[in-house]
Design a protein around this motif. Sequence first.
Motif, mmCIF file in Angstrom:
data_model
loop_
_atom_site.group_PDB
_atom_site.id
_atom_site.type_symbol
_atom_site.label_atom_id
_atom_site.label_comp_id
_atom_site.label_asym_id
_atom_site.label_seq_id
_atom_site.Cartn_x
_atom_site.Cartn_y
_atom_site.Cartn_z
ATOM 1 N N THR A 119 3.563 5.938 -5.452
ATOM 2 C CA THR A 119 3.479 6.041 -6.916
ATOM 3 C C THR A 119 2.408 7.043 -7.337
ATOM 4 O OG1 THR A 119 4.146 3.729 -7.105
ATOM 5 C CG2 THR A 119 3.135 4.727 -9.034
ATOM 6 N N ALA A 120 1.246 6.983 -6.676
ATOM 7 C CA ALA A 120 0.165 7.906 -7.021
ATOM 8 C C ALA A 120 0.565 9.351 -6.729
ATOM 9 C CB ALA A 120 -1.099 7.535 -6.241
ATOM 10 N N VAL A 121 1.178 9.592 -5.568
ATOM 11 C CA VAL A 121 1.588 10.958 -5.213
ATOM 12 C C VAL A 121 2.649 11.468 -6.178
ATOM 13 C CG1 VAL A 121 2.706 12.346 -3.443
ATOM 14 C CG2 VAL A 121 0.969 10.664 -2.782
ATOM 15 N N THR A 122 3.620 10.625 -6.507
ATOM 16 C CA THR A 122 4.682 11.035 -7.436
ATOM 17 C C THR A 122 4.128 11.321 -8.824
ATOM 18 O OG1 THR A 122 6.193 9.585 -6.218
ATOM 19 C CG2 THR A 122 6.933 10.390 -8.350
ATOM 20 N N PHE A 123 3.120 10.531 -9.240
ATOM 21 C CA PHE A 123 2.522 10.725 -10.573
ATOM 22 C C PHE A 123 1.919 12.124 -10.700
ATOM 23 C CE2 PHE A 123 -1.209 10.565 -13.355
ATOM 24 C CZ PHE A 123 -0.616 10.161 -14.543
ATOM 25 N N THR A 125 -2.528 -12.257 1.279
ATOM 26 C CA THR A 125 -2.571 -10.857 1.725
ATOM 27 C C THR A 125 -2.245 -9.910 0.575
ATOM 28 O OG1 THR A 125 -1.928 -11.518 3.951
ATOM 29 C CG2 THR A 125 -1.597 -9.215 3.353
ATOM 30 N N THR A 126 -1.260 -10.282 -0.241
ATOM 31 C CA THR A 126 -0.907 -9.440 -1.385
ATOM 32 C C THR A 126 -2.076 -9.326 -2.362
ATOM 33 O OG1 THR A 126 1.372 -10.190 -1.178
ATOM 34 C CG2 THR A 126 0.772 -9.111 -3.228
ATOM 35 N N ALA A 127 -2.763 -10.449 -2.623
ATOM 36 C CA ALA A 127 -3.902 -10.417 -3.542
ATOM 37 C C ALA A 127 -5.026 -9.544 -2.971
ATOM 38 C CB ALA A 127 -4.413 -11.835 -3.791
ATOM 39 N N ARG A 128 -5.292 -9.661 -1.653
ATOM 40 C CA ARG A 128 -6.335 -8.824 -1.035
ATOM 41 C C ARG A 128 -5.966 -7.351 -1.111
ATOM 42 N NH1 ARG A 128 -6.752 -12.914 2.943
ATOM 43 N NH2 ARG A 128 -5.327 -11.770 4.305
ATOM 44 N N THR A 129 -4.691 -7.053 -0.887
ATOM 45 C CA THR A 129 -4.244 -5.652 -0.922
ATOM 46 C C THR A 129 -4.395 -5.073 -2.329
ATOM 47 O OG1 THR A 129 -2.648 -6.141 0.834
ATOM 48 C CG2 THR A 129 -2.335 -4.107 -0.403
ATOM 49 N N LEU A 130 -3.986 -5.846 -3.336
ATOM 50 C CA LEU A 130 -4.115 -5.366 -4.722
ATOM 51 C C LEU A 130 -5.581 -5.200 -5.110
ATOM 52 C CD1 LEU A 130 -1.336 -7.456 -6.513
ATOM 53 C CD2 LEU A 130 -1.269 -5.029 -5.905
ATOM 54 N N PHE A 162 9.477 11.334 -12.311
ATOM 55 C CA PHE A 162 10.168 10.413 -11.401
ATOM 56 C C PHE A 162 9.295 9.225 -10.993
ATOM 57 C CE2 PHE A 162 12.079 14.582 -10.820
ATOM 58 C CZ PHE A 162 13.435 14.293 -10.958
ATOM 59 N N VAL A 163 8.165 9.054 -11.666
ATOM 60 C CA VAL A 163 7.216 8.015 -11.242
ATOM 61 C C VAL A 163 7.768 6.608 -11.467
ATOM 62 C CG1 VAL A 163 5.998 7.764 -13.443
ATOM 63 C CG2 VAL A 163 4.777 7.411 -11.291
ATOM 64 N N VAL A 164 8.776 6.496 -12.337
ATOM 65 C CA VAL A 164 9.318 5.170 -12.626
ATOM 66 C C VAL A 164 9.954 4.541 -11.388
ATOM 67 C CG1 VAL A 164 11.515 6.099 -13.409
ATOM 68 C CG2 VAL A 164 10.759 3.867 -14.226
ATOM 69 N N TYR A 165 10.503 5.358 -10.480
ATOM 70 C CA TYR A 165 11.185 4.812 -9.298
ATOM 71 C C TYR A 165 10.199 4.192 -8.309
ATOM 72 C CZ TYR A 165 14.923 7.520 -11.385
ATOM 73 O OH TYR A 165 15.853 8.013 -12.270
ATOM 74 N N PRO A 166 9.156 4.910 -7.864
ATOM 75 C CA PRO A 166 8.173 4.234 -6.989
ATOM 76 C C PRO A 166 7.447 3.096 -7.689
ATOM 77 C CG PRO A 166 7.400 6.425 -7.586
ATOM 78 C CD PRO A 166 8.815 6.335 -8.045
ATOM 79 N N LEU A 176 0.825 -1.213 0.000
ATOM 80 C CA LEU A 176 0.000 0.000 0.000
ATOM 81 C C LEU A 176 0.859 1.264 0.000
ATOM 82 C CD1 LEU A 176 -2.956 -0.847 2.427
ATOM 83 C CD2 LEU A 176 -3.049 -0.474 -0.036
ATOM 84 N N VAL A 177 1.935 1.270 0.787
ATOM 85 C CA VAL A 177 2.800 2.456 0.845
ATOM 86 C C VAL A 177 3.436 2.729 -0.506
ATOM 87 C CG1 VAL A 177 4.989 3.308 1.805
ATOM 88 C CG2 VAL A 177 3.246 2.344 3.315
ATOM 89 N N THR A 178 3.911 1.675 -1.182
ATOM 90 C CA THR A 178 4.541 1.887 -2.497
ATOM 91 C C THR A 178 3.512 2.346 -3.545
ATOM 92 O OG1 THR A 178 4.263 -0.479 -2.935
ATOM 93 C CG2 THR A 178 6.409 0.248 -2.114
ATOM 94 N N LEU A 179 2.286 1.799 -3.463
ATOM 95 C CA LEU A 179 1.239 2.254 -4.382
ATOM 96 C C LEU A 179 0.896 3.717 -4.132
ATOM 97 C CD1 LEU A 179 -1.181 -0.841 -4.397
ATOM 98 C CD2 LEU A 179 0.114 0.043 -6.338
ATOM 99 N N LEU A 180 0.776 4.084 -2.856
ATOM 100 C CA LEU A 180 0.457 5.473 -2.524
ATOM 101 C C LEU A 180 1.572 6.405 -2.974
ATOM 102 C CD1 LEU A 180 -1.583 7.327 -1.143
ATOM 103 C CD2 LEU A 180 -0.357 6.961 1.022
#
Length: 351
Positions: free
Chosen positions: A31-35, A63-68, A41-45, A25-29
């Motif tokens: 990515t969204a903020v950087t976008f 857990t990963t599937a539920r999070t996605l 720089f969105v390629v890094y997140p 979730l943190v990495t997805l968030l």
Amino acid sequence: MSTETGLSGRMGGVTDAGHVGGLVLVTLLATAVTFFLAPGFVVYPLAAVVVSVAYGWLADEATTARTLALAATVVTVLVLGLIMIYLVVRSLPAFRTMGLGILTKTDGALWAPSEAVYSLVPMMWGTLVTTLIAAAVAAPLGVAGAVFISEMAPGWARNVLKPAVEALAGIPSIVYGFIGFTVLNQFMMDEFALPDFGSLFVVGGVIGAMALPTVVSVAEDAITSVPGPMKDGSLALGATGWQTTTDVTVPAAFSGISAAVLLGVGRAVGETMAATVILANVTELPDPLYDVFGNTITLTSLIASQYGIASGLQMSALFAAGVVLFVTVLGLSLGSQYIERRMQRKLGGSE
């Protein structure tokens, strides 16, 4: 295994699951903020998302599937909400200028960009009439086709008709519109001496034909899903096959059939290309109003035919047409859900 060990193991599993889900979730968030803040720089997140998902998939797949899945659901709701807000915000200048007149004005000039006059009444009337004609074509023919395929057709015919009907749903709407423009329009002019090239009747008929595959396919699925023991019980009591179909199968599948018809109506409301190609796109009401062979314009064809030349207040008026379409489709969706719940309660014996 002791109680302490079991509890520790379960707590450890919960903690790992929380770490995996939190990391994704943190990495997805990020990515969204950087976008939005620094798209370059969105390629890094995004790379961090790939790594965290790969790690999470190996460490705790569930857990990963539920999070996605949670992230996909939140993004879907968020995108739809932002689209709705954007539509309303862009339409506000037109509503402020015209007031309720944009939805009620029926006299004088109805659509005059040079005079800043915008009334959506002709478009709403055109959409309503074409939708009613399309529903009159698609609903009875679609339900009859679904009953035939599911209850009456022999096996070989069902195996041919079902895929054929579903394939028809994939034909682009511009093809239907072009056929209506070149064949039906000319036929109506030659045989009935219509003065205008294009009419609400032709558009409604073409859109109804376009909605037919959707109605047939969804209604056939609903009828087929009726439990076999219900039909067997009716036949065992002495009812004929036709009586079982009309008195047991169709009422039991009524919620699904209603959803099929409403889906077809929803397609008729939102159909753009066929209406734009066939109609003359006249921003006036038919005279007389009930003349289905008259010419006017629909909400979708208004947007399609004018967005390229619109700016300022005229563009805002086109967004207002989008708001009306959005509210209409939303009302149809809520209506279909109400009918489905009502039928489920009725068939379940709650009413």
